[in-house]
Design a protein around this motif. Sequence first.
Motif, PDB file in Angstrom:
ATOM      1  N   VAL A  62       0.208  21.480  43.091  1.00 19.61           N
ATOM      2  CA  VAL A  62       0.396  21.233  41.654  1.00 19.61           C
ATOM      3  C   VAL A  62       0.522  19.740  41.393  1.00 19.61           C
ATOM      4  CG1 VAL A  62       1.978  21.559  39.719  1.00 19.61           C
ATOM      5  CG2 VAL A  62       1.455  23.471  41.221  1.00 19.61           C
ATOM      6  N   THR A  63       1.362  19.059  42.175  1.00 19.08           N
ATOM      7  CA  THR A  63       1.573  17.627  41.930  1.00 19.08           C
ATOM      8  C   THR A  63       0.309  16.815  42.198  1.00 19.08           C
ATOM      9  OG1 THR A  63       2.423  17.252  44.165  1.00 19.08           O
ATOM     10  CG2 THR A  63       4.031  17.742  42.453  1.00 19.08           C
ATOM     11  N   LYS A  64      -0.543  17.299  43.109  1.00 21.51           N
ATOM     12  CA  LYS A  64      -1.782  16.591  43.427  1.00 21.51           C
ATOM     13  C   LYS A  64      -2.927  16.973  42.499  1.00 21.51           C
ATOM     14  CE  LYS A  64       0.039  14.496  46.904  1.00 21.51           C
ATOM     15  NZ  LYS A  64       0.305  13.057  46.859  1.00 21.51           N
ATOM     16  N   GLY A  65      -2.691  17.933  41.601  1.00 17.97           N
ATOM     17  CA  GLY A  65      -3.707  18.277  40.619  1.00 17.97           C
ATOM     18  C   GLY A  65      -4.733  19.292  41.091  1.00 17.97           C
ATOM     19  N   VAL A  66      -4.467  19.958  42.216  1.00 20.06           N
ATOM     20  CA  VAL A  66      -5.403  20.951  42.725  1.00 20.06           C
ATOM     21  C   VAL A  66      -5.203  22.285  42.014  1.00 20.06           C
ATOM     22  CG1 VAL A  66      -6.142  22.197  44.788  1.00 20.06           C
ATOM     23  CG2 VAL A  66      -5.511  19.811  44.958  1.00 20.06           C
ATOM     24  N   LEU A  67      -3.955  22.609  41.709  1.00 20.85           N
ATOM     25  CA  LEU A  67      -3.611  23.853  41.024  1.00 20.85           C
ATOM     26  C   LEU A  67      -2.872  23.552  39.728  1.00 20.85           C
ATOM     27  CD1 LEU A  67      -2.119  25.985  43.938  1.00 20.85           C
ATOM     28  CD2 LEU A  67      -4.329  26.292  42.876  1.00 20.85           C
ATOM     29  N   HIS A  68      -2.980  24.459  38.791  1.00 21.40           N
ATOM     30  CA  HIS A  68      -2.185  24.364  37.570  1.00 21.40           C
ATOM     31  C   HIS A  68      -0.780  24.872  37.877  1.00 21.40           C
ATOM     32  CE1 HIS A  68      -0.830  25.164  33.443  1.00 21.40           C
ATOM     33  NE2 HIS A  68      -1.725  24.252  33.098  1.00 21.40           N
ATOM     34  N   LYS A  69       0.200  24.305  37.188  1.00 20.15           N
ATOM     35  CA  LYS A  69       1.592  24.652  37.435  1.00 20.15           C
ATOM     36  C   LYS A  69       1.847  26.145  37.245  1.00 20.15           C
ATOM     37  CE  LYS A  69       4.658  23.326  34.420  1.00 20.15           C
ATOM     38  NZ  LYS A  69       5.628  22.544  33.628  1.00 20.15           N
ATOM     39  N   ASN A  70       1.294  26.725  36.193  1.00 22.34           N
ATOM     40  CA  ASN A  70       1.523  28.140  35.922  1.00 22.34           C
ATOM     41  C   ASN A  70       0.862  29.032  36.970  1.00 22.34           C
ATOM     42  OD1 ASN A  70       2.835  27.261  33.685  1.00 22.34           O
ATOM     43  ND2 ASN A  70       1.355  28.010  32.200  1.00 22.34           N
TER      44      ASN A  70
END
Length: 88
Positions: A62-70
């Motif tokens: 999430v923090t690296k932008g690979v996945l969305h937080k939700n």
Amino acid sequence: MANTPQSKKRARQSEVRFAVNKARRSRIRTYLRKVEEAIASGDAAAAKAALDAAQPELMRGVTKGVLHKNTASRKMSRLSSRVKALNA
């Protein structure tokens, strides 16, 4: 095709980011697969250990932008409830 020096540089950067993100996504999937396998085997202790190992990897994605937080939260929630059901 990239023509300007800036667009050529952006194309190079894009290739590098794609490779890094692909590796990170693959690593996350591996951790999730280990949790799934532990749940399938019915071993509650192994499932809990695998889940504890997978959680930081998911959040790092999430923090690296690979996945969305939700998306990461949903996956953790669903896996957590399945691991919890093993103990009951």
